[in-house]
Design a protein around this motif. Structure first.
Motif, PDB file in Angstrom:
ATOM      1  N   MET A   1       0.938  -1.100   0.136  1.00 37.15           N
ATOM      2  CA  MET A   1       0.089   0.037  -0.145  1.00 37.15           C
ATOM      3  C   MET A   1       0.603   1.132  -0.102  1.00 37.15           C
ATOM      4  O   MET A   1       1.748   1.168   0.664  1.00 37.15           O
ATOM      5  N   ILE A   2       0.388   2.131  -0.723  1.00 38.08           N
ATOM      6  CA  ILE A   2       0.932   3.684  -0.727  1.00 38.08           C
ATOM      7  C   ILE A   2      -0.312   4.475  -0.092  1.00 38.08           C
ATOM      8  O   ILE A   2      -1.178   4.317  -0.747  1.00 38.08           O
ATOM      9  N   TYR A   3       0.200   5.155   0.806  1.00 36.97           N
ATOM     10  CA  TYR A   3      -0.926   6.239   1.444  1.00 36.97           C
ATOM     11  C   TYR A   3      -0.319   7.304   1.472  1.00 36.97           C
ATOM     12  O   TYR A   3       0.663   7.714   2.220  1.00 36.97           O
ATOM     13  N   GLY A   4      -1.166   8.595   1.165  1.00 39.75           N
ATOM     14  CA  GLY A   4      -0.352   9.967   1.326  1.00 39.75           C
ATOM     15  C   GLY A   4      -1.421  10.882   1.047  1.00 39.75           C
ATOM     16  O   GLY A   4      -2.630  10.497   0.764  1.00 39.75           O
ATOM     17  N   ALA A   5      -0.954  12.070   0.902  1.00 40.20           N
ATOM     18  CA  ALA A   5      -1.724  13.226   0.435  1.00 40.20           C
ATOM     19  C   ALA A   5      -1.814  13.091  -0.968  1.00 40.20           C
ATOM     20  O   ALA A   5      -0.857  13.041  -1.690  1.00 40.20           O
ATOM     21  N   LEU A   6      -3.039  13.459  -1.566  1.00 37.89           N
ATOM     22  CA  LEU A   6      -3.199  13.324  -3.183  1.00 37.89           C
ATOM     23  C   LEU A   6      -2.052  14.383  -3.607  1.00 37.89           C
ATOM     24  O   LEU A   6      -1.738  14.340  -4.889  1.00 37.89           O
ATOM     25  N   GLY A   7      -2.028  15.738  -3.256  1.00 42.33           N
ATOM     26  CA  GLY A   7      -1.162  16.702  -3.414  1.00 42.33           C
ATOM     27  C   GLY A   7       0.170  16.371  -3.710  1.00 42.33           C
ATOM     28  O   GLY A   7       0.827  16.940  -4.335  1.00 42.33           O
ATOM     29  N   ASP A   8       0.589  15.212  -3.106  1.00 40.92           N
ATOM     30  CA  ASP A   8       1.964  14.699  -3.403  1.00 40.92           C
ATOM     31  C   ASP A   8       2.276  13.534  -3.957  1.00 40.92           C
ATOM     32  O   ASP A   8       3.256  12.855  -4.295  1.00 40.92           O
ATOM     33  N   ILE A   9       1.154  13.238  -4.888  1.00 39.54           N
ATOM     34  CA  ILE A   9       1.249  12.122  -5.917  1.00 39.54           C
ATOM     35  C   ILE A   9       2.343  12.063  -6.672  1.00 39.54           C
ATOM     36  O   ILE A   9       2.936  11.080  -6.951  1.00 39.54           O
ATOM     37  N   GLU A  10       2.606  13.236  -7.275  1.00 42.48           N
ATOM     38  CA  GLU A  10       3.927  13.299  -8.245  1.00 42.48           C
ATOM     39  C   GLU A  10       5.211  12.601  -7.686  1.00 42.48           C
ATOM     40  O   GLU A  10       5.883  11.900  -8.393  1.00 42.48           O
ATOM     41  N   GLU A  11       5.251  12.428  -6.438  1.00 43.86           N
ATOM     42  CA  GLU A  11       6.517  11.812  -5.868  1.00 43.86           C
ATOM     43  C   GLU A  11       6.604  10.459  -6.108  1.00 43.86           C
ATOM     44  O   GLU A  11       7.501   9.554  -6.002  1.00 43.86           O
ATOM     45  N   TYR A  12       5.505   9.791  -6.484  1.00 49.67           N
ATOM     46  CA  TYR A  12       5.405   8.433  -6.948  1.00 49.67           C
ATOM     47  C   TYR A  12       5.536   7.980  -8.538  1.00 49.67           C
ATOM     48  O   TYR A  12       5.337   6.991  -8.657  1.00 49.67           O
ATOM     49  N   ARG A  13       5.687   9.038  -9.385  1.00 54.45           N
ATOM     50  CA  ARG A  13       6.107   9.006 -10.683  1.00 54.45           C
ATOM     51  C   ARG A  13       7.150   7.953 -10.858  1.00 54.45           C
ATOM     52  O   ARG A  13       8.202   8.062 -10.017  1.00 54.45           O
ATOM     53  N   GLY A  14       7.071   7.291 -11.778  1.00 57.50           N
ATOM     54  CA  GLY A  14       8.037   6.118 -12.232  1.00 57.50           C
ATOM     55  C   GLY A  14       7.906   4.641 -11.435  1.00 57.50           C
ATOM     56  O   GLY A  14       8.535   3.881 -11.775  1.00 57.50           O
ATOM     57  N   MET A  15       6.913   4.730 -10.665  1.00 56.92           N
ATOM     58  CA  MET A  15       6.804   3.401  -9.896  1.00 56.92           C
ATOM     59  C   MET A  15       5.877   2.383 -10.569  1.00 56.92           C
ATOM     60  O   MET A  15       6.425   1.280 -10.709  1.00 56.92           O
ATOM     61  N   LEU A  16       4.803   2.816 -11.381  1.00 57.56           N
ATOM     62  CA  LEU A  16       3.977   2.031 -12.129  1.00 57.56           C
ATOM     63  C   LEU A  16       3.617   2.807 -13.370  1.00 57.56           C
ATOM     64  O   LEU A  16       3.331   4.081 -13.225  1.00 57.56           O
ATOM     65  N   LYS A  17       3.350   1.887 -14.488  1.00 60.99           N
ATOM     66  CA  LYS A  17       3.089   2.591 -15.856  1.00 60.99           C
ATOM     67  C   LYS A  17       1.805   3.144 -15.664  1.00 60.99           C
ATOM     68  O   LYS A  17       1.507   4.483 -15.931  1.00 60.99           O
ATOM     69  N   GLY A  18       0.636   2.733 -14.787  1.00 63.92           N
ATOM     70  CA  GLY A  18      -0.570   2.935 -14.815  1.00 63.92           C
ATOM     71  C   GLY A  18      -0.640   4.206 -13.954  1.00 63.92           C
ATOM     72  O   GLY A  18      -1.363   5.447 -14.196  1.00 63.92           O
ATOM     73  N   LEU A  19       0.241   4.312 -12.979  1.00 61.57           N
ATOM     74  CA  LEU A  19       0.279   5.355 -11.903  1.00 61.57           C
ATOM     75  C   LEU A  19       0.552   6.837 -12.513  1.00 61.57           C
ATOM     76  O   LEU A  19       0.188   7.710 -12.618  1.00 61.57           O
ATOM     77  N   ASP A  20       1.862   6.675 -13.655  1.00 60.99           N
ATOM     78  CA  ASP A  20       2.200   7.640 -14.320  1.00 60.99           C
ATOM     79  C   ASP A  20       0.994   8.439 -15.171  1.00 60.99           C
ATOM     80  O   ASP A  20       0.844   9.608 -15.441  1.00 60.99           O
ATOM     81  N   VAL A  21       0.204   7.092 -15.994  1.00 57.11           N
ATOM     82  CA  VAL A  21      -0.738   7.811 -16.421  1.00 57.11           C
ATOM     83  C   VAL A  21      -1.849   8.595 -15.961  1.00 57.11           C
ATOM     84  O   VAL A  21      -2.222   9.670 -16.274  1.00 57.11           O
TER      85      VAL A  21
END
Length: 157
Positions: A1-21
């Protein structure tokens, strides 16, 4: 699980193809404007399921798991709690390949909530129990979005 503030979601770029989209889509779109229903973002690889359920007590719920999709969940109206199983699992309902889920119970868990613009990314295979009553609220309506992100192993090309 990844859990956090939606405003910080950019920090997770590059982890999953779908997440980047999804991150790219969120930069250009307001998810709160989506109506109840299913909305494609990138065909069947990334899409939004917008729901308007009523939160439920934990005693009325089971953990769900998915094999093909990760779930990134947010609340756009109201608030809910969730749990993630950390203990041994007992199968409640066999895997449904068409709808990509099974149901299990667990003897241990950790908890969180989707209040205050938080998000939770439940990875494929991770037992999670969403749409639970927020502590002290009782059953309440919530408008939530479950973004479905195809697991990288299922992407072609």
């Amino acid at each position: 699980m990844i859990y956090g503030a939606l405003g910080d979601i950019e920090e997770y770029r590059g982890m999953l193809k779908g997440l980047d989209v999804l991150i790219d889509w969120l930069e250009e779109n307001d998810p709160a404007k989506l109506e109840v229903g299913s909305h494609p973002i990138l065909g069947d690889k990334v899409f939004a399921n917008v729901m308007a359920p009523t939160t439920r007590p934990e005693a009325e719920a089971h953990y769900e798991t998915h094999q093909r999709y990760h779930d990134l969940q947010i609340d756009v109206e109201g608030r809910e709690a969730f749990k993630v199983a950390t203990g041994s699992l007992t199968l409640v309902q066999e895997f449904d390949e068409k709808d990509d889920y099974d149901l299990v119970d667990s003897d241990a868990s950790i908890a969180g909530d989707l209040a205050d613009d938080k998000f939770a990314l439940f990875v494929a295979g991770e037992p999670h129990m969403p749409t639970l009553e927020f502590q002290g609220d009782g059953a309440q309506p919530v408008k939530k979005i479950c973004f479905k992100l195809l697991a990288d192993a299922y992407w072609e090309g």
